[in-house]
Motif scaffolding. Structure first.
Motif, PDB file in Angstrom:
ATOM      1  N   GLU A  46      37.815  36.643  26.738  1.00 60.15           N
ATOM      2  CA  GLU A  46      36.592  36.970  26.000  1.00 60.15           C
ATOM      3  C   GLU A  46      35.456  37.184  26.997  1.00 60.15           C
ATOM      4  O   GLU A  46      35.105  36.272  27.750  1.00 60.15           O
ATOM      5  CB  GLU A  46      36.278  35.867  25.005  1.00 60.15           C
ATOM      6  N   PHE A  50      31.497  40.995  21.535  1.00 59.86           N
ATOM      7  CA  PHE A  50      32.103  42.188  20.936  1.00 59.86           C
ATOM      8  C   PHE A  50      33.143  42.850  21.839  1.00 59.86           C
ATOM      9  O   PHE A  50      33.593  43.955  21.571  1.00 59.86           O
ATOM     10  CB  PHE A  50      31.020  43.213  20.592  1.00 59.86           C
ATOM     11  N   PHE A  51      33.538  42.159  22.933  1.00 67.16           N
ATOM     12  CA  PHE A  51      34.413  42.786  23.930  1.00 67.16           C
ATOM     13  C   PHE A  51      35.340  41.771  24.578  1.00 67.16           C
ATOM     14  O   PHE A  51      34.895  40.718  25.036  1.00 67.16           O
ATOM     15  CB  PHE A  51      33.562  43.468  25.002  1.00 67.16           C
ATOM     16  N   ASN A  52      36.636  42.112  24.617  1.00 67.70           N
ATOM     17  CA  ASN A  52      37.658  41.315  25.294  1.00 67.70           C
ATOM     18  C   ASN A  52      38.407  42.184  26.298  1.00 67.70           C
ATOM     19  O   ASN A  52      38.523  43.398  26.113  1.00 67.70           O
ATOM     20  CB  ASN A  52      38.720  40.793  24.307  1.00 67.70           C
ATOM     21  N   LEU A 130      41.198  47.366  27.174  1.00 65.56           N
ATOM     22  CA  LEU A 130      39.827  47.237  26.687  1.00 65.56           C
ATOM     23  C   LEU A 130      39.854  47.041  25.173  1.00 65.56           C
ATOM     24  O   LEU A 130      40.435  47.846  24.445  1.00 65.56           O
ATOM     25  CB  LEU A 130      39.006  48.485  27.045  1.00 65.56           C
ATOM     26  N   ASP A 131      39.228  45.985  24.702  1.00 64.99           N
ATOM     27  CA  ASP A 131      39.233  45.651  23.279  1.00 64.99           C
ATOM     28  C   ASP A 131      37.801  45.446  22.812  1.00 64.99           C
ATOM     29  O   ASP A 131      37.177  44.434  23.134  1.00 64.99           O
ATOM     30  CB  ASP A 131      40.068  44.380  23.048  1.00 64.99           C
ATOM     31  N   PHE A 132      37.287  46.416  22.050  1.00 62.00           N
ATOM     32  CA  PHE A 132      35.960  46.291  21.453  1.00 62.00           C
ATOM     33  C   PHE A 132      36.125  45.981  19.975  1.00 62.00           C
ATOM     34  O   PHE A 132      37.041  46.488  19.322  1.00 62.00           O
ATOM     35  CB  PHE A 132      35.159  47.587  21.636  1.00 62.00           C
ATOM     36  N   TRP A 134      33.981  44.446  16.101  1.00 64.81           N
ATOM     37  CA  TRP A 134      32.804  44.047  15.343  1.00 64.81           C
ATOM     38  C   TRP A 134      33.298  43.169  14.207  1.00 64.81           C
ATOM     39  O   TRP A 134      34.046  43.637  13.354  1.00 64.81           O
ATOM     40  CB  TRP A 134      32.087  45.280  14.792  1.00 64.81           C
ATOM     41  N   HIS A 138      38.764  45.420  14.899  1.00 65.48           N
ATOM     42  CA  HIS A 138      38.996  45.740  16.309  1.00 65.48           C
ATOM     43  C   HIS A 138      39.285  47.224  16.441  1.00 65.48           C
ATOM     44  O   HIS A 138      40.157  47.763  15.761  1.00 65.48           O
ATOM     45  CB  HIS A 138      40.206  44.959  16.855  1.00 65.48           C
ATOM     46  N   TRP A 139      38.532  47.883  17.326  1.00 67.16           N
ATOM     47  CA  TRP A 139      38.860  49.245  17.702  1.00 67.16           C
ATOM     48  C   TRP A 139      40.207  49.176  18.414  1.00 67.16           C
ATOM     49  O   TRP A 139      40.463  48.190  19.107  1.00 67.16           O
ATOM     50  CB  TRP A 139      37.777  49.778  18.639  1.00 67.16           C
ATOM     51  N   SER A 147      39.201  56.703  28.094  1.00 63.02           N
ATOM     52  CA  SER A 147      37.752  56.914  28.126  1.00 63.02           C
ATOM     53  C   SER A 147      37.409  58.229  28.811  1.00 63.02           C
ATOM     54  O   SER A 147      36.566  58.994  28.321  1.00 63.02           O
ATOM     55  CB  SER A 147      37.060  55.763  28.854  1.00 63.02           C
TER      56      SER A 147
END
Length: 170
Positions: A46, A50-52, A130-132, A134, A138-139, A147
Protein backbone atom coordinates in the motif's frame (compact mmCIF):
# COMPACT_ATOMS: atom_id res chain seq x y z
CA UNK A 1 27.17 8.69 -46.60
CA UNK A 2 24.46 7.37 -48.86
CA UNK A 3 21.26 9.23 -49.64
CA UNK A 4 19.20 6.48 -47.98
CA UNK A 5 21.09 6.65 -44.67
CA UNK A 6 20.85 10.45 -44.74
CA UNK A 7 17.11 10.14 -45.30
CA UNK A 8 16.77 7.71 -42.38
CA UNK A 9 18.88 9.98 -40.19
CA UNK A 10 16.57 12.88 -40.92
CA UNK A 11 13.38 10.84 -40.49
CA UNK A 12 11.28 10.14 -37.45
CA UNK A 13 13.06 6.83 -36.82
CA UNK A 14 15.56 8.90 -34.87
CA UNK A 15 12.88 8.90 -32.15
CA UNK A 16 13.21 5.14 -31.67
CA UNK A 17 15.55 5.94 -28.75
CA UNK A 18 12.35 6.79 -26.84
CA UNK A 19 10.85 3.39 -27.73
CA UNK A 20 14.05 1.72 -26.45
CA UNK A 21 13.90 3.76 -23.23
CA UNK A 22 10.27 2.74 -22.60
CA UNK A 23 11.07 -0.90 -23.45
CA UNK A 24 14.11 -1.21 -21.16
CA UNK A 25 12.51 0.74 -18.30
CA UNK A 26 9.41 -1.46 -18.53
CA UNK A 27 11.38 -4.71 -18.58
CA UNK A 28 13.62 -3.52 -15.73
CA UNK A 29 10.68 -2.58 -13.51
CA UNK A 30 8.91 -5.87 -14.27
CA UNK A 31 12.03 -7.87 -13.36
CA UNK A 32 12.36 -5.89 -10.15
CA UNK A 33 8.73 -6.64 -9.29
CA UNK A 34 9.03 -10.35 -10.17
CA UNK A 35 12.22 -10.79 -8.14
CA UNK A 36 11.22 -8.79 -5.07
CA UNK A 37 7.47 -9.09 -4.55
CA UNK A 38 5.22 -11.96 -3.64
CA UNK A 39 2.59 -12.85 -6.21
CA UNK A 40 -1.02 -11.75 -5.85
CA UNK A 41 -3.26 -9.24 -4.16
CA UNK A 42 -2.48 -10.40 -0.63
CA UNK A 43 1.17 -9.36 -1.15
CA UNK A 44 0.35 -5.84 -2.34
CA UNK A 45 2.27 -2.87 -0.98
CA UNK A 46 0.00 0.00 0.00
CA UNK A 47 1.57 3.25 -1.20
CA UNK A 48 -1.27 5.80 -1.08
CA UNK A 49 -4.95 5.64 -0.08
CA UNK A 50 -5.76 5.06 -3.78
CA UNK A 51 -2.65 3.22 -5.05
CA UNK A 52 -0.93 -0.13 -4.43
CA UNK A 53 2.03 -1.91 -5.93
CA UNK A 54 1.46 -5.60 -6.58
CA UNK A 55 2.59 -8.46 -8.78
CA UNK A 56 0.00 -10.15 -10.97
CA UNK A 57 -0.04 -11.94 -14.34
CA UNK A 58 -2.24 -10.98 -17.26
CA UNK A 59 -2.72 -13.75 -19.83
CA UNK A 60 -4.85 -11.53 -22.06
CA UNK A 61 -4.76 -7.97 -23.28
CA UNK A 62 -6.18 -4.77 -21.78
CA UNK A 63 -8.62 -5.48 -18.93
CA UNK A 64 -7.58 -9.16 -19.16
CA UNK A 65 -9.43 -9.45 -22.48
CA UNK A 66 -9.31 -13.09 -23.66
CA UNK A 67 -7.29 -14.16 -20.60
CA UNK A 68 -9.58 -17.17 -20.13
CA UNK A 69 -8.54 -18.67 -23.49
CA UNK A 70 -6.24 -21.71 -23.75
CA UNK A 71 -3.12 -19.86 -24.99
CA UNK A 72 -3.63 -18.88 -28.62
CA UNK A 73 -4.16 -15.25 -27.51
CA UNK A 74 -0.46 -15.03 -26.55
CA UNK A 75 0.53 -15.42 -30.20
CA UNK A 76 -2.39 -13.37 -31.50
CA UNK A 77 -1.54 -10.33 -29.35
CA UNK A 78 2.18 -10.70 -30.16
CA UNK A 79 1.41 -10.73 -33.90
CA UNK A 80 -0.75 -7.61 -33.53
CA UNK A 81 2.03 -5.84 -31.61
CA UNK A 82 4.61 -6.69 -34.29
CA UNK A 83 2.27 -5.54 -37.07
CA UNK A 84 1.50 -2.26 -35.30
CA UNK A 85 5.21 -1.71 -34.60
CA UNK A 86 6.07 -2.24 -38.28
CA UNK A 87 3.31 0.13 -39.37
CA UNK A 88 4.39 2.85 -36.93
CA UNK A 89 8.05 2.57 -37.94
CA UNK A 90 6.96 2.85 -41.58
CA UNK A 91 5.06 6.04 -40.70
CA UNK A 92 8.02 7.37 -38.70
CA UNK A 93 10.25 6.94 -41.76
CA UNK A 94 7.95 9.33 -43.62
CA UNK A 95 7.99 11.99 -40.91
CA UNK A 96 10.84 14.42 -40.39
CA UNK A 97 12.81 13.97 -37.16
CA UNK A 98 11.75 17.50 -36.20
CA UNK A 99 8.09 16.43 -35.93
CA UNK A 100 7.72 16.47 -32.13
CA UNK A 101 4.19 15.16 -31.67
CA UNK A 102 3.61 12.01 -33.71
CA UNK A 103 7.18 10.67 -33.53
CA UNK A 104 7.19 10.50 -29.71
CA UNK A 105 3.61 9.16 -29.74
CA UNK A 106 4.55 6.37 -32.14
CA UNK A 107 7.73 5.64 -30.17
CA UNK A 108 5.80 5.29 -26.90
CA UNK A 109 3.33 2.87 -28.49
CA UNK A 110 6.20 0.86 -30.00
CA UNK A 111 8.17 0.70 -26.73
CA UNK A 112 5.11 -0.32 -24.75
CA UNK A 113 3.93 -2.87 -27.29
CA UNK A 114 7.36 -4.50 -27.45
CA UNK A 115 7.65 -4.49 -23.65
CA UNK A 116 4.44 -6.48 -23.35
CA UNK A 117 5.42 -8.75 -26.28
CA UNK A 118 8.67 -9.54 -24.47
CA UNK A 119 6.65 -10.68 -21.47
CA UNK A 120 4.29 -12.76 -23.58
CA UNK A 121 7.09 -14.51 -25.45
CA UNK A 122 9.45 -15.01 -22.49
CA UNK A 123 7.01 -15.62 -19.62
CA UNK A 124 3.74 -16.52 -21.34
CA UNK A 125 1.95 -13.63 -19.59
CA UNK A 126 2.29 -9.89 -19.05
CA UNK A 127 3.48 -8.68 -15.64
CA UNK A 128 1.25 -5.98 -14.14
CA UNK A 129 2.08 -4.09 -10.96
CA UNK A 130 0.20 -0.78 -10.76
CA UNK A 131 -3.12 -0.87 -8.90
CA UNK A 132 -5.24 2.28 -8.68
CA UNK A 133 -8.59 2.20 -6.90
CA UNK A 134 -11.40 4.28 -5.45
CA UNK A 135 -13.22 2.75 -2.52
CA UNK A 136 -13.85 -0.87 -3.46
CA UNK A 137 -13.50 -0.26 -7.21
CA UNK A 138 -10.08 -1.26 -8.57
CA UNK A 139 -8.96 -0.22 -12.01
CA UNK A 140 -7.45 -3.31 -13.70
CA UNK A 141 -3.77 -3.62 -12.78
CA UNK A 142 -1.39 -2.35 -15.46
CA UNK A 143 2.27 -1.50 -16.09
CA UNK A 144 4.58 1.10 -17.64
CA UNK A 145 4.18 -0.43 -21.11
CA UNK A 146 0.39 -0.10 -20.89
CA UNK A 147 0.77 3.52 -19.76
CA UNK A 148 3.09 4.36 -22.66
CA UNK A 149 0.71 2.73 -25.15
CA UNK A 150 -2.25 4.70 -23.78
CA UNK A 151 -0.40 8.04 -23.72
CA UNK A 152 0.88 7.49 -27.26
CA UNK A 153 -2.56 6.45 -28.51
CA UNK A 154 -4.20 9.52 -26.94
CA UNK A 155 -1.57 11.73 -28.59
CA UNK A 156 -2.29 10.10 -31.96
CA UNK A 157 -6.04 10.67 -31.55
CA UNK A 158 -5.49 14.28 -30.43
CA UNK A 159 -3.28 14.84 -33.45
CA UNK A 160 -6.20 13.84 -35.67
CA UNK A 161 -8.28 16.62 -34.14
CA UNK A 162 -5.38 19.06 -34.20
CA UNK A 163 -4.69 18.41 -37.87
CA UNK A 164 -8.35 18.74 -38.84
CA UNK A 165 -8.62 22.03 -36.95
CA UNK A 166 -5.48 23.43 -38.64
CA UNK A 167 -6.69 22.30 -42.08
CA UNK A 168 -10.17 23.84 -41.58
CA UNK A 169 -8.60 27.23 -40.80
CA UNK A 170 -6.75 27.32 -44.15
Amino acid sequence: MTTQSLTLKQSGVRWLWLAALVFFADIGIKLLVMNNMGYGWVNRIEILPFFNLLYVHNLGAAFSFLSDQPGWQRWFFSAIAFAVTAMLIFWMRKLPATERWNNPAYAMVIGGALGNVFDRLVHGFVVDYLDFFWGNYHWPAFNLADSAICIGAVMIVLDGFRTKKEQSQD
